[in-house]
Enzyme design. Structure first.
Site, mmCIF file in Angstrom:
data_model
loop_
_atom_site.group_PDB
_atom_site.id
_atom_site.type_symbol
_atom_site.label_atom_id
_atom_site.label_comp_id
_atom_site.label_asym_id
_atom_site.label_seq_id
_atom_site.Cartn_x
_atom_site.Cartn_y
_atom_site.Cartn_z
ATOM 1 N N LYS A 297 65.965 97.097 58.127
ATOM 2 C CA LYS A 297 65.146 98.437 58.172
ATOM 3 C C LYS A 297 65.502 99.111 59.748
ATOM 4 O O LYS A 297 65.701 100.352 59.309
ATOM 5 C CB LYS A 297 63.567 97.775 58.459
ATOM 6 N N ASN A 298 65.709 98.323 60.718
ATOM 7 C CA ASN A 298 66.055 99.282 61.699
ATOM 8 C C ASN A 298 67.343 100.082 61.976
ATOM 9 O O ASN A 298 67.427 101.064 62.488
ATOM 10 C CB ASN A 298 66.207 98.130 62.949
ATOM 11 N N CYS B 258 54.031 101.156 66.396
ATOM 12 C CA CYS B 258 53.415 100.003 66.739
ATOM 13 C C CYS B 258 52.915 99.929 67.894
ATOM 14 O O CYS B 258 53.289 100.522 68.968
ATOM 15 C CB CYS B 258 54.348 98.602 66.671
ATOM 16 N N ARG C 81 55.678 102.130 75.472
ATOM 17 C CA ARG C 81 56.953 102.554 74.852
ATOM 18 C C ARG C 81 57.254 104.080 75.274
ATOM 19 O O ARG C 81 57.065 104.894 74.297
ATOM 20 C CB ARG C 81 56.808 102.251 73.618
ATOM 21 N N ASP D 180 61.542 91.097 68.331
ATOM 22 C CA ASP D 180 61.008 91.286 66.942
ATOM 23 C C ASP D 180 60.806 89.857 66.438
ATOM 24 O O ASP D 180 60.051 89.714 64.958
ATOM 25 C CB ASP D 180 61.684 92.113 66.069
ATOM 26 N N ARG E 111 55.575 98.239 56.148
ATOM 27 C CA ARG E 111 56.347 99.114 57.061
ATOM 28 C C ARG E 111 57.805 98.340 56.988
ATOM 29 O O ARG E 111 58.569 98.986 57.299
ATOM 30 C CB ARG E 111 56.018 99.100 58.400
HETATM 31 C C1 UD1 Z 1 62.922 97.882 70.420
HETATM 32 C C2 UD1 Z 1 63.736 96.468 70.648
HETATM 33 C C3 UD1 Z 1 64.335 96.137 69.172
HETATM 34 C C4 UD1 Z 1 63.199 96.157 68.108
HETATM 35 C C5 UD1 Z 1 62.435 97.463 68.314
HETATM 36 C C6 UD1 Z 1 61.212 97.595 67.351
HETATM 37 C C7 UD1 Z 1 65.186 95.704 72.571
HETATM 38 C C8 UD1 Z 1 65.857 95.808 73.544
HETATM 39 N N1 UD1 Z 1 64.575 96.771 71.944
HETATM 40 O O1 UD1 Z 1 63.799 98.825 70.280
HETATM 41 O O2 UD1 Z 1 65.191 95.067 69.230
HETATM 42 O O3 UD1 Z 1 63.906 96.222 66.987
HETATM 43 O O4 UD1 Z 1 61.899 97.589 69.612
HETATM 44 O O5 UD1 Z 1 60.311 96.583 67.851
HETATM 45 O O6 UD1 Z 1 64.653 94.411 72.347
HETATM 46 N N2 UD1 Z 1 61.748 102.074 77.283
HETATM 47 C C9 UD1 Z 1 61.669 103.011 78.410
HETATM 48 N N3 UD1 Z 1 62.199 104.254 78.112
HETATM 49 C C10 UD1 Z 1 62.612 104.523 76.764
HETATM 50 C C11 UD1 Z 1 62.894 103.841 75.991
HETATM 51 C C12 UD1 Z 1 62.520 102.389 76.227
HETATM 52 O O7 UD1 Z 1 61.186 102.497 79.255
HETATM 53 O O8 UD1 Z 1 63.013 105.829 76.942
HETATM 54 C C13 UD1 Z 1 61.564 100.631 77.437
HETATM 55 C C14 UD1 Z 1 60.730 100.244 76.498
HETATM 56 O O9 UD1 Z 1 59.349 100.459 76.700
HETATM 57 C C15 UD1 Z 1 60.890 98.652 76.281
HETATM 58 C C16 UD1 Z 1 62.556 98.731 76.619
HETATM 59 O O10 UD1 Z 1 62.825 99.959 77.328
HETATM 60 O O11 UD1 Z 1 60.195 97.863 77.509
HETATM 61 C C17 UD1 Z 1 63.433 98.412 75.416
HETATM 62 O O12 UD1 Z 1 63.093 99.384 74.276
HETATM 63 P P1 UD1 Z 1 63.975 100.039 73.165
HETATM 64 O O13 UD1 Z 1 64.987 99.120 73.253
HETATM 65 O O14 UD1 Z 1 64.130 101.438 73.546
HETATM 66 O O15 UD1 Z 1 62.891 99.814 72.284
HETATM 67 P P2 UD1 Z 1 63.426 100.401 70.741
HETATM 68 O O16 UD1 Z 1 64.557 101.016 70.514
HETATM 69 O O17 UD1 Z 1 62.124 100.634 70.048
#
Ligand code: UD1
Length: 420
Positions: A22-23, A117, A122, A307, A399
């Site tokens: 999915k991702n 979620c 985030r 995840d 989802r």
């Molecule tokens: C994250 C997970 C991913 C998972 C997805 C859905 C990690 C590193 N990433 O990806 O494996 O599939 O959630 O659950 O495990 N952050 C910031 N600023 C930003 C973007 C992110 O501070 O602009 C922080 C987030 O709050 C978090 C960390 O960075 O604490 C990692 O987030 P990120 O990898 O970007 O999140 P996703 O891409 O959603």
């Protein structure tokens, strides 16, 4: 709202076909925005997030055609809008990723700040910083990110202060159409990032190093079409691996790859789970019948996937001894804890760490799903528990897990979806 009723206490046995990831599916669909030629994706999972994004892309003018058997064709030859509206973006955080590709292709983009979620605040500051490094002028106006790059984007060196999967993918996709070379430092290394780069390269991009912490992108003037088969969903595979272990059964995960498990494989083995890769799949069972408590900390790949944290916690609730589960990615990702405790689990949360003391058995109970992975953790706990469990608010599951009830009942689970 639909519910899922299940009766636990049965070891599950059989084969589960693992869907496409999915991702990755979401990011690959967004990549179609970068080209005026069609992108054909196969092994596409049949999950609601894919339909939500298809809807958003259609709003932008992308012609999206799915033939129902995992194939989707996306044609962005005539974009009609550069604005991703709040009503669609709030349903799914990955929608933010249309921002950079629209900017790169059209020189202008407007995207509502995302939802997704409820697992912490985030932010999207890393996405913005990466795109600004490529020369985009970005402002926040009335809840929308508004970006301008009238003269096109310029390649740059950018090192992320913190690893982010989404921001790495976002900057990598956008930089494919920037002038010159972009070097991304401290890049996320998830298998999905490599898969996305493979697809972009098939479209004519010039990306090297995806899957390592440094990615080099030589910008090209335009991208063409491509056909790409996406990789299997390691989170779905990991989830069913934990179902096999929690119920004391044996499952074959067809199409899954152990290499994609990262530290999850080591944690499972330490807990007493046998993992055997053969013939294009993985076989999972308990090695000697006993589950043991293991300490884990979630980290970017190849670390233990956030995840799979909720599912692993459900598994640990009936393991021998104590397990300390530390969540280092998201600050609010223990919403499943009170629900597991209603089923008899012994869990204490101290800051970002959950201390799980194994109990002999969980007992079925009515529980409420709060986010995608928390929902599936309750299904997992219910399958291992004695008696009946009713999981409410299961729309979260739709989802990210295709045909979950069908896949589990095919392996002997007593489980049904109750419409309502
Ligand atoms: C994250 C997970 C991913 C998972 C997805 C859905 C990690 C590193 N990433 O990806 O494996 O599939 O959630 O659950 O495990 N952050 C910031 N600023 C930003 C973007 C992110 O501070 O602009 C922080 C987030 O709050 C978090 C960390 O960075 O604490 C990692 O987030 P990120 O990898 O970007 O999140 P996703 O891409 O959603």
């Amino acid at each position: 709202m639909d519910r899922i009723r299940l009766e636990g206490g049965r070891p599950l046995e059989g084969t589960i076909a693992i869907a496409g990831a999915k991702n990755t599916a979401l990011k690959l669909m967004v990549a179609s925005l970068l080209s005026d030629q069609p992108l054909v994706l196969s092994n596409q999972p049949d999950v609601v997030d894919v339909s939500v994004l298809a809807h958003l892309l259609a709003e932008l003018g992308v012609r999206v055609e799915g033939n129902g058997d995992g194939c989707m064709a996306l044609d962005a030859s005539s974009l009609t809008s550069m604005k991703a509206p709040y009503d669609l973006v709030r349903k799914m955080r990955a929608s933010i990723l249309v921002f950079g590709p629209l900017l790169a292709r059209c020189g202008h983009a407007e995207v509502s700040l995302p939802g997704g979620c409820a697992i912490g605040t985030r932010p999207v500051d890393l996405h913005i910083a990466g795109l600004e490094a490529l020369g985009a002028a970005i402002e926040l106006k009335e809840g929308y990110l508004v970006g301008e790059a009238p003269g096109g984007l310029e390649g740059a060196e950018f090192t992320f202060p913190q690893v982010s999967v989404g921001a790495t993918e976002h900057v990598m996709m956008t930089a494919t159409l920037a002038r010159g070379t972009t070097l991304i430092g401290n890049a996320a290394m998830e298998p999905e990032i490599r898969d996305l780069a493979d697809c972009l390269n098939a479209m004519g991009a010039d990306i090297a190093g995806a899957g390592t912490s440094e990615i080099r992108i030589n910008g090209v003037a335009r991208l063409g079409g491509a056909t790409h088969r996406m990789l299997p969903d390691r989170i779905e595979a990991g989830t069913y691996a934990m179902v096999a272990a929690a119920t004391g059964g044996r499952l074959r995960l067809a199409g899954a790859t152990e290499d994609h498990f990262g530290d999850v494989a080591a944690a499972l083995r330490q807990a007493g789970v046998a993992i055997e890769s053969r013939d294009g799949g993985i076989d999972i069972r308990r090695a000697d019948g006993i589950l043991r408590g293991v300490d884990v900390t979630t980290r970017p790949f190849p670390g233990f996937a956030t995840d799979l944290q909720a599912q692993f916690m459900a598994l640990m609730t009936t393991a021998c001894g104590v397990s300390r589960i530390h969540e280092s990615i998201f600050e609010n990702r223990f919403m499943h804890v009170p629900e597991l405790m209603r089923m008899g689990a012994d869990i204490e949360v101290r800051g970002g760490t959950a201390i799980v003391r194994g109990v002999d058995r969980l007992k079925g109970a009515p529980v409420m799903a709060t986010d995608l992975r928390a929902s599936v953790c309750l299904i997992l706990a219910g399958l291992a528990a004695e008696g009946e469990t009713m999981v409410n608010r299961v729309y979260h599951l739709d989802r990210g897990y295709e045909r979950l009830v069908e896949k589990l009942s095919g392996c002997g689970a007593v489980i049904e979806r109750i419409p309502g």
